[in-house]
Design a protein around this motif. Structure first.
Motif, PDB file in Angstrom:
ATOM      1  N   PHE A  26       0.723  -1.145  -0.111  1.00 48.47           N
ATOM      2  CA  PHE A  26       0.308   0.290  -0.425  1.00 48.47           C
ATOM      3  C   PHE A  26       1.125   0.967   0.234  1.00 48.47           C
ATOM      4  CE2 PHE A  26      -3.683  -3.125   1.748  1.00 48.47           C
ATOM      5  CZ  PHE A  26      -4.420  -2.949   0.938  1.00 48.47           C
ATOM      6  N   MET A  27       2.299   1.315   0.877  1.00 45.68           N
ATOM      7  CA  MET A  27       3.250   2.436   0.796  1.00 45.68           C
ATOM      8  C   MET A  27       3.734   2.610  -0.999  1.00 45.68           C
ATOM      9  SD  MET A  27       4.679   2.376   4.990  1.00 45.68           S
ATOM     10  CE  MET A  27       6.001   2.870   3.726  1.00 45.68           C
ATOM     11  N   MET A  28       4.082   1.672  -1.077  1.00 47.97           N
ATOM     12  CA  MET A  28       4.079   1.919  -2.783  1.00 47.97           C
ATOM     13  C   MET A  28       3.674   2.462  -3.640  1.00 47.97           C
ATOM     14  SD  MET A  28       7.816   0.358  -2.055  1.00 47.97           S
ATOM     15  CE  MET A  28       8.113  -0.087  -4.374  1.00 47.97           C
ATOM     16  N   PHE A  29       1.901   1.737  -3.313  1.00 46.57           N
ATOM     17  CA  PHE A  29       0.828   2.415  -4.326  1.00 46.57           C
ATOM     18  C   PHE A  29       0.721   4.105  -3.931  1.00 46.57           C
ATOM     19  CE2 PHE A  29      -1.149  -1.817  -5.249  1.00 46.57           C
ATOM     20  CZ  PHE A  29      -0.889  -1.903  -6.597  1.00 46.57           C
ATOM     21  N   GLY A  30       0.975   3.976  -3.015  1.00 46.56           N
ATOM     22  CA  GLY A  30       1.196   5.400  -1.905  1.00 46.56           C
ATOM     23  C   GLY A  30       1.962   6.778  -2.378  1.00 46.56           C
ATOM     24  N   TRP A  31       3.273   6.016  -3.251  1.00 47.19           N
ATOM     25  CA  TRP A  31       4.304   6.577  -3.624  1.00 47.19           C
ATOM     26  C   TRP A  31       4.467   6.857  -4.337  1.00 47.19           C
ATOM     27  CZ3 TRP A  31       9.687   4.209  -2.792  1.00 47.19           C
ATOM     28  CH2 TRP A  31      10.711   4.906  -3.212  1.00 47.19           C
ATOM     29  N   GLY A  33       1.978   6.764  -7.008  1.00 45.03           N
ATOM     30  CA  GLY A  33       0.601   7.511  -6.863  1.00 45.03           C
ATOM     31  C   GLY A  33       1.157   9.477  -6.482  1.00 45.03           C
ATOM     32  N   ALA A  34       1.941   9.572  -5.329  1.00 43.64           N
ATOM     33  CA  ALA A  34       1.978  10.717  -5.041  1.00 43.64           C
ATOM     34  C   ALA A  34       2.912  10.843  -6.415  1.00 43.64           C
ATOM     35  CB  ALA A  34       2.832  10.519  -3.702  1.00 43.64           C
ATOM     36  N   ILE A  35       3.903  11.105  -6.603  1.00 40.97           N
ATOM     37  CA  ILE A  35       5.100  10.925  -7.348  1.00 40.97           C
ATOM     38  C   ILE A  35       4.350  11.259  -8.926  1.00 40.97           C
ATOM     39  CG2 ILE A  35       6.919   9.892  -9.574  1.00 40.97           C
ATOM     40  CD1 ILE A  35       8.057   8.007  -6.541  1.00 40.97           C
ATOM     41  N   LYS A  36       3.684  10.483  -9.509  1.00 41.69           N
ATOM     42  CA  LYS A  36       2.571  10.542 -10.568  1.00 41.69           C
ATOM     43  C   LYS A  36       2.166  12.022 -10.429  1.00 41.69           C
ATOM     44  CE  LYS A  36      -0.463   9.143 -13.968  1.00 41.69           C
ATOM     45  NZ  LYS A  36      -1.621   7.588 -14.348  1.00 41.69           N
TER      46      LYS A  36
END
Length: 195
Positions: A26-31, A33-36
């Protein structure tokens, strides 16, 4: 996690904790998403995300434990009592002279996180029988229930022996980690089980 159909532990309620892997995913998806979505509007925040993720990995377990402790400390009566699974066990063996008698030696570790003294009674799991038995005075099923007490902030290992006639097994010996336990009093009951 179970309500979503995901296992939390590799072996019932102990072993490898899968929620660590779920959290990292979940943290990777958040990361990503935040970058994008933030790289154009907030580039400084995007550069600091790896530091934030590392900080979360180090501080999250402590914050969660502190939250559980605060929750227990603000509970009343038996709800403020916690069971220490790794410090609790039951060793059992048949009597040397009378094989039908089995002695169950329990070591149950509990702590009262609350602000008041708590009196309670205890039921424990009998190994190999999958049944619960009340802990009584003088290890006699016919006598009254044994009362246990924990003062505020007290952690205590309760040691007691239950001796029972064993019709099913003539000779029995072994040990059990983290036996299921139930504490109860006039307020209700609280079940401690890893299953």
């Amino acid at each position: 996690m179970e309500s979503l159909g995901l296992k939390s532990w590799s072996d019932d309620n102990h072993g490898f904790h899968y929620t660590i892997i779920y959290s990292i995913i979940f943290m990777m998806f958040g990361w990503f998403g935040a970058i994008k979505f933030l790289s154009d509007t907030h580039p400084k925040i995007v550069k600091r995300i790896p530091i934030l993720l590392v900080a979360l990995l180090f501080f999250a377990p402590g914050i969660i434990n502190m939250g559980v402790s605060i929750s227990l400390a603000n509970s009343d009566g038996i709800n403020a009592i916690d069971y220490y699974y790794d410090e609790s066990s039951c060793n059992y063996e048949s009597d040397e002279e009378i094989a039908e008698i089995t002695h169950y030696n329990y070591h149950i570790s509990l702590m009262n996180h609350g602000k008041e003294k708590v009196d309670f009674y205890l039921k424990v799991e009998l190994p190999k029988h999958e049944t619960m038995i009340n802990v009584t005075e003088e290890n006699n099923k016919e006598s009254g229930l044994r009362k246990f007490t924990l003062r505020p902030g007290e952690k205590k290992k309760f040691n007691f022996t239950i001796s029972l006639k064993n019709d099913k097994y003539m000779s029995l010996e072994g040990s059990m980690r983290s036996p299921k336990a139930v504490i109860f009093n006039g307020q209700g009951e609280k079940i401690f089980s890893r299953n």
